[in-house]
Design an enzyme around this catalytic site. Sequence first.
Site, PDB file in Angstrom:
ATOM      1  N   ASP A  93       0.954  -1.586  -0.107  1.00 61.14           N
ATOM      2  CA  ASP A  93       0.296   0.037  -0.071  1.00 61.14           C
ATOM      3  C   ASP A  93       1.101   1.125   0.437  1.00 61.14           C
ATOM      4  O   ASP A  93       1.843   1.204   0.689  1.00 61.14           O
ATOM      5  CB  ASP A  93      -1.358  -0.215   1.164  1.00 61.14           C
ATOM      6  N   ALA A 196     -11.577   2.720   0.363  1.00 61.40           N
ATOM      7  CA  ALA A 196     -12.846   2.943   1.261  1.00 61.40           C
ATOM      8  C   ALA A 196     -13.570   2.450   1.915  1.00 61.40           C
ATOM      9  O   ALA A 196     -14.840   3.120   2.349  1.00 61.40           O
ATOM     10  CB  ALA A 196     -12.628   4.713   1.045  1.00 61.40           C
TER      11      ALA A 196
END
Length: 488
Positions: A93, A196
């Site tokens: 990430d 998200a």
Amino acid sequence: MRDHFEIRDQDGLGRIGELSVPRAGVTVETPALLPVINPHVRTVEPSRLESEFGAEILITNSYIFYGSDDYREEALDRGLHDVLDFDGAIMTDSGSFQLAEYGEIDVTTPEILQFQHDIGSDIGTPVDIPTPPDVPREEAEDELATTQERLEVAEGVEVGDMLVNAPVQGSTYPDLREEAGRHAEATDLDVFPVGAVVPLMNDYRYAEMVDVVAGAKRGLGADAPVHLFGAGHPMMFALAVAMGCDLFDSAAYALYARDDRYLTVRGTEQMDDLDYFPCSCPVCAEYTPAEMRSLADREREELLAEHNLHVTFQEMRTVKQALRAGNLLELVETRARAHPAMLDGYRALTDHADQLEREDSVSKGAFFYLSGESARRPEVVRHHQRLERLNPEGEVLLTEGGRSDRYDESWRVVAPFGPFPRDLSETYPLTAEVPEEMDAEGYRSAAEGIARLVEANPETEFTLAYHDWPESALKVVPERIDTVDLAE
């Protein structure tokens, strides 16, 4: 076509595929779980994830390495695979999590992608903006535009054979997720995380999660490998796979263990509430809950993390087998009964039955009718659509009973599908296993099939012979049909 991802089996939008990761020299079978590794806190060593649990791929945060005095130079000198002692594929990430949590980070997309390349990442991630749920639409649009700009920047970064993620954002606006998916699909990037969604899952808003994923999938191509960022609880794997997600990253195994939480496919249990372990993994076979509670904190945490990993990988194998056997949706429906929010998620999934039907296999082993939600499955949708192409003529009996020579044609009626020519009785899904006591939703679905057939054949005379249908279903039957209740 993306030549690094090949779909092998399909059920609903779920698929078993092969994700080729050229930099690692490995092929990862999907759906796949990526255990999250925090280099500062390794509850279970990556080498054990590979050798004992079968992990083919894991994920770690490159921003932690980037900003760490302890690990930055070591990762640059030795490479991630050596530092973590892991031979499979490694995804990294970018720091977007820290951006969401703390509001700012001091790295750009070109810088972090170059860093990910230099430390030997196999799949890197640009700095997107993970817009949380429920923000004003204007904010979601602005942040999505920034993410899309950064994806275009990412395309221009020379990263060799490292694959690159193209996150799909858009908050809780399915149309923005669809737009984001379409934009990401048009890039030359490789893997497509739906971002998200962790706040939705933390709040058990599974129906909205399904709508978000469905929007992203409408924008993405069928051959796009989809990663559901932060989806690490085994309870929701079947649902998410049925929606077409291929990769899942889990920190839950370690985070929950730290808080004495025990994962199951039905939810999460507190260790203090357990008298028996409902599991036969090596940890649960060796210890009782009382014995586990008596251990020192660190040892208990490590053993709980191992159990959590065992149940998580086991559920992923269960999902794959159901997918291979063609009964993934039956597994989803079974899992949905574990929690009301999961049932909401399954019902949201059936709201997208038309979308599922377009990619669902036309023939499988068996169809099991388990509840009213089964009446909304893609197989039923497909059958109703096909009814519009059939052309019965003359006087036609649609019956739950036997054939009658008084009519030109005598068709069967079986809930939830509705009418069909008797010659199709042994074809899937009309061979379905259905309960003797059918519910009202099943009868209503059968009536909707009848209505479709009648509407498509206005010159044909129909008679319906049924056994004690509920009034809610009979109201759907067109008025011009003669009806006979066989129970009278």
